[in-house]
Design a protein around this motif. Structure first.
Motif, PDB file in Angstrom:
ATOM      1  N   VAL A   1       1.164  -1.449   0.423  1.00 10.72           N
ATOM      2  CA  VAL A   1      -0.137  -0.422  -0.061  1.00 10.72           C
ATOM      3  C   VAL A   1       1.253   1.249   0.132  1.00 10.72           C
ATOM      4  O   VAL A   1       1.960   0.961   0.467  1.00 10.72           O
ATOM      5  CB  VAL A   1      -0.780  -0.268   1.123  1.00 10.72           C
ATOM      6  CG1 VAL A   1      -2.203   1.417   1.248  1.00 10.72           C
ATOM      7  CG2 VAL A   1      -1.534  -1.220   0.856  1.00 10.72           C
ATOM      8  N   ALA A   2       0.207   2.182  -0.727  1.00  6.68           N
ATOM      9  CA  ALA A   2       1.820   3.514  -0.582  1.00  6.68           C
ATOM     10  C   ALA A   2       1.725   4.163   0.499  1.00  6.68           C
ATOM     11  O   ALA A   2       0.638   4.451   1.173  1.00  6.68           O
ATOM     12  CB  ALA A   2       0.861   4.102  -2.031  1.00  6.68           C
ATOM     13  N   ALA A   3       2.444   5.202   0.898  1.00  8.24           N
ATOM     14  CA  ALA A   3       2.205   5.860   2.109  1.00  8.24           C
ATOM     15  C   ALA A   3       1.424   6.538   1.902  1.00  8.24           C
ATOM     16  O   ALA A   3       0.918   7.313   3.465  1.00  8.24           O
ATOM     17  CB  ALA A   3       3.871   6.132   2.025  1.00  8.24           C
ATOM     18  N   ARG A   4       0.798   7.485   0.646  1.00  5.68           N
ATOM     19  CA  ARG A   4      -0.316   8.597   1.274  1.00  5.68           C
ATOM     20  C   ARG A   4      -1.784   7.108   1.058  1.00  5.68           C
ATOM     21  O   ARG A   4      -1.784   6.608   0.038  1.00  5.68           O
ATOM     22  CB  ARG A   4      -0.106   9.576  -0.615  1.00  5.68           C
ATOM     23  CG  ARG A   4       0.666  10.029   0.456  1.00  5.68           C
ATOM     24  CD  ARG A   4       0.813  11.327  -0.513  1.00  5.68           C
ATOM     25  NE  ARG A   4      -0.067  12.221  -0.546  1.00  5.68           N
ATOM     26  CZ  ARG A   4      -0.239  12.889   0.451  1.00  5.68           C
ATOM     27  NH1 ARG A   4       0.781  13.352   1.590  1.00  5.68           N
ATOM     28  NH2 ARG A   4      -1.510  13.576   0.911  1.00  5.68           N
ATOM     29  N   MET A   5      -2.466   7.785   1.562  1.00  3.79           N
ATOM     30  CA  MET A   5      -3.886   6.712   1.632  1.00  3.79           C
ATOM     31  C   MET A   5      -4.857   7.644   2.298  1.00  3.79           C
ATOM     32  O   MET A   5      -4.680   8.884   2.931  1.00  3.79           O
ATOM     33  CB  MET A   5      -3.780   5.688   2.947  1.00  3.79           C
ATOM     34  CG  MET A   5      -2.370   4.281   2.788  1.00  3.79           C
ATOM     35  SD  MET A   5      -3.491   3.396   4.437  1.00  3.79           S
ATOM     36  CE  MET A   5      -1.257   2.531   4.211  1.00  3.79           C
ATOM     37  N   THR A   6      -6.254   7.315   1.597  1.00  4.21           N
ATOM     38  CA  THR A   6      -7.131   8.091   1.728  1.00  4.21           C
ATOM     39  C   THR A   6      -8.106   7.404   3.302  1.00  4.21           C
ATOM     40  O   THR A   6      -7.303   6.620   3.878  1.00  4.21           O
ATOM     41  CB  THR A   6      -8.450   7.208   0.352  1.00  4.21           C
ATOM     42  OG1 THR A   6      -8.649   5.592   0.966  1.00  4.21           O
ATOM     43  CG2 THR A   6      -8.393   7.298  -1.036  1.00  4.21           C
TER      44      THR A   6
ATOM     45  N   TRP B   1      -2.561  12.027   8.501  1.00  5.89           N
ATOM     46  CA  TRP B   1      -2.873  13.726   8.401  1.00  5.89           C
ATOM     47  C   TRP B   1      -2.431  13.860   7.162  1.00  5.89           C
ATOM     48  O   TRP B   1      -1.326  14.011   6.474  1.00  5.89           O
ATOM     49  CB  TRP B   1      -0.884  14.447   9.025  1.00  5.89           C
ATOM     50  CG  TRP B   1      -0.556  14.151  10.852  1.00  5.89           C
ATOM     51  CD1 TRP B   1      -1.713  13.140  11.555  1.00  5.89           C
ATOM     52  CD2 TRP B   1      -0.126  14.943  11.603  1.00  5.89           C
ATOM     53  NE1 TRP B   1      -1.022  13.050  12.639  1.00  5.89           N
ATOM     54  CE2 TRP B   1      -0.453  14.312  12.608  1.00  5.89           C
ATOM     55  CE3 TRP B   1       0.794  15.412  11.363  1.00  5.89           C
ATOM     56  CZ2 TRP B   1       0.652  14.548  13.915  1.00  5.89           C
ATOM     57  CZ3 TRP B   1       1.813  15.889  12.609  1.00  5.89           C
ATOM     58  CH2 TRP B   1       1.798  15.165  13.717  1.00  5.89           C
ATOM     59  N   ASP B   2      -3.765  14.373   6.599  1.00  6.22           N
ATOM     60  CA  ASP B   2      -3.519  14.636   5.339  1.00  6.22           C
ATOM     61  C   ASP B   2      -3.017  14.241   3.947  1.00  6.22           C
ATOM     62  O   ASP B   2      -2.074  14.301   3.057  1.00  6.22           O
ATOM     63  CB  ASP B   2      -2.576  16.373   5.260  1.00  6.22           C
ATOM     64  CG  ASP B   2      -2.872  16.938   3.992  1.00  6.22           C
ATOM     65  OD1 ASP B   2      -4.607  16.832   3.951  1.00  6.22           O
ATOM     66  OD2 ASP B   2      -1.950  18.033   3.389  1.00  6.22           O
ATOM     67  N   GLY B   3      -3.486  12.813   4.323  1.00 10.30           N
ATOM     68  CA  GLY B   3      -3.283  11.474   3.840  1.00 10.30           C
ATOM     69  C   GLY B   3      -2.098  10.988   3.542  1.00 10.30           C
ATOM     70  O   GLY B   3      -2.151   9.774   2.989  1.00 10.30           O
ATOM     71  N   GLU B   4      -1.007  10.983   3.961  1.00 12.73           N
ATOM     72  CA  GLU B   4      -0.496  10.380   4.920  1.00 12.73           C
ATOM     73  C   GLU B   4      -0.008  10.196   5.507  1.00 12.73           C
ATOM     74  O   GLU B   4      -0.332  10.183   7.282  1.00 12.73           O
ATOM     75  CB  GLU B   4       1.321  11.657   4.440  1.00 12.73           C
ATOM     76  CG  GLU B   4       2.682  11.449   4.944  1.00 12.73           C
ATOM     77  CD  GLU B   4       4.063  12.143   5.556  1.00 12.73           C
ATOM     78  OE1 GLU B   4       5.164  11.266   5.599  1.00 12.73           O
ATOM     79  OE2 GLU B   4       3.392  13.273   5.190  1.00 12.73           O
ATOM     80  N   VAL B   5       0.697   8.652   6.155  1.00 11.21           N
ATOM     81  CA  VAL B   5       0.553   7.846   7.494  1.00 11.21           C
ATOM     82  C   VAL B   5       2.190   8.733   8.335  1.00 11.21           C
ATOM     83  O   VAL B   5       2.884   8.500   7.728  1.00 11.21           O
ATOM     84  CB  VAL B   5       0.805   6.451   7.138  1.00 11.21           C
ATOM     85  CG1 VAL B   5       0.754   5.127   8.167  1.00 11.21           C
ATOM     86  CG2 VAL B   5      -0.218   6.045   6.344  1.00 11.21           C
ATOM     87  N   VAL B   6       1.112   8.754   9.287  1.00  7.36           N
ATOM     88  CA  VAL B   6       2.789   9.576  10.643  1.00  7.36           C
ATOM     89  C   VAL B   6       2.368   8.563  11.736  1.00  7.36           C
ATOM     90  O   VAL B   6       1.334   7.980  12.284  1.00  7.36           O
ATOM     91  CB  VAL B   6       1.809  10.391  10.775  1.00  7.36           C
ATOM     92  CG1 VAL B   6       3.206  11.501  12.408  1.00  7.36           C
ATOM     93  CG2 VAL B   6       1.533  11.825   9.619  1.00  7.36           C
ATOM     94  N   GLU B   7       3.785   8.321  11.955  1.00  5.85           N
ATOM     95  CA  GLU B   7       3.792   7.249  13.077  1.00  5.85           C
ATOM     96  C   GLU B   7       4.328   8.146  14.364  1.00  5.85           C
ATOM     97  O   GLU B   7       4.702   8.714  14.439  1.00  5.85           O
ATOM     98  CB  GLU B   7       5.220   6.311  13.173  1.00  5.85           C
ATOM     99  CG  GLU B   7       5.090   5.117  14.524  1.00  5.85           C
ATOM    100  CD  GLU B   7       6.666   4.564  14.336  1.00  5.85           C
ATOM    101  OE1 GLU B   7       6.519   3.333  15.363  1.00  5.85           O
ATOM    102  OE2 GLU B   7       6.996   4.282  13.463  1.00  5.85           O
ATOM    103  N   VAL B   8       2.960   8.104  15.754  1.00  2.26           N
ATOM    104  CA  VAL B   8       3.205   8.781  17.070  1.00  2.26           C
ATOM    105  C   VAL B   8       3.572   7.766  17.732  1.00  2.26           C
ATOM    106  O   VAL B   8       3.564   6.592  18.000  1.00  2.26           O
ATOM    107  CB  VAL B   8       1.641   9.337  16.986  1.00  2.26           C
ATOM    108  CG1 VAL B   8       1.644  10.659  15.803  1.00  2.26           C
ATOM    109  CG2 VAL B   8       1.059   8.756  17.304  1.00  2.26           C
ATOM    110  N   SER B   9       4.204   8.455  19.241  1.00  2.00           N
ATOM    111  CA  SER B   9       4.750   7.797  20.344  1.00  2.00           C
ATOM    112  C   SER B   9       3.511   8.117  21.253  1.00  2.00           C
ATOM    113  O   SER B   9       2.520   8.845  21.095  1.00  2.00           O
ATOM    114  CB  SER B   9       5.774   8.532  20.738  1.00  2.00           C
ATOM    115  OG  SER B   9       5.797   9.716  21.089  1.00  2.00           O
TER     116      SER B   9
END
Length: 202
Positions: A19-24, A43-51
């Motif tokens: 799956v692409a890093a940008r997602m719906t 975040w605005d279509g971008e997958v972000v990893e949070v702690s």
């Protein structure tokens, strides 16, 4: 979510590498465990990893939740820290949210839209541009007030519709009356929160 964030050019390891890093939003929510069990956001279509949030954040969240819960009728509002919301291109844990129970429904799906109140604590991860973008989407989807908390300066910046904004110092009080009424109204003593009380321990 007010915590350290690591933007990655690739997906988290437990996500499908095809799956692409940008997602719906729909693609993101379809990822196994991505919504509730893993610390990942969209975040605005971008997958972000949070702690996970720090103890300081958790302490402030608890203070604010208790204060809001004492002023917003429990039968009408759900007040929660680490509130999970979804918006077009967004799936996030916000620091604190207060939403009318009538909007929650009984679906097991994540809440779509914005709580009436969204609170985000400033951190290195929350850039001004990101908060501006999130705030705009929240106001398009049901938000009445958007608070930005500065733990260092001990201030709360309150944004409202029509670009109204005010910074409250620790010596001032702010009102939750607009949340209950859905519009401007005269605050009463029961509606007011002393800003200092949110930053000081009892």
């Amino acid at each position: 979510m007010g915590c350290a964030v690591s933007r990655r050019n690739q997906l988290p390891q437990n996500m499908d590498s095809k799956v692409a890093a940008r997602m719906t939003l729909e693609e993101f929510l379809a990822q196994p465990g991505a919504t509730y069990h893993d610390f990942h956001e969209l975040w605005d279509g971008e997958v972000v990893e949070v702690s996970p949030p720090s103890e300081q954040y958790v302490w402030f969240q608890d203070q604010l939740v208790d204060s809001l819960a004492a002023r917003l009728p429990k039968s009408e509002f759900l007040v929660r820290s680490e509130f999970y919301l979804t918006l077009p291109g967004e799936a996030r844990w916000i620091d604190v949210g207060a939403v009318r129970r009538s909007r929650m429904g009984h679906s097991k799906q994540p809440f779509f839209g914005s709580p009436e109140l969204v609170v985000e604590v400033l951190s290195e991860s929350n850039t001004a541009l990101d908060l501006d973008r999130l705030r705009a989407k929240c106001f398009e989807n049901g938000c009445i007030q958007f608070w930005v908390v500065n733990l260092e300066l001990r201030t709360i910046t309150v944004y409202e519709q029509e670009r109204r904004v005010r910074i409250y110092s620790e010596n001032e009080t702010l009102s939750v009356a607009p949340l209950r009424a859905g519009s401007e109204c005269d605050p009463t003593g029961d509606d007011l929160i002393t800003v200092r009380s949110l930053f000081d321990s009892n």
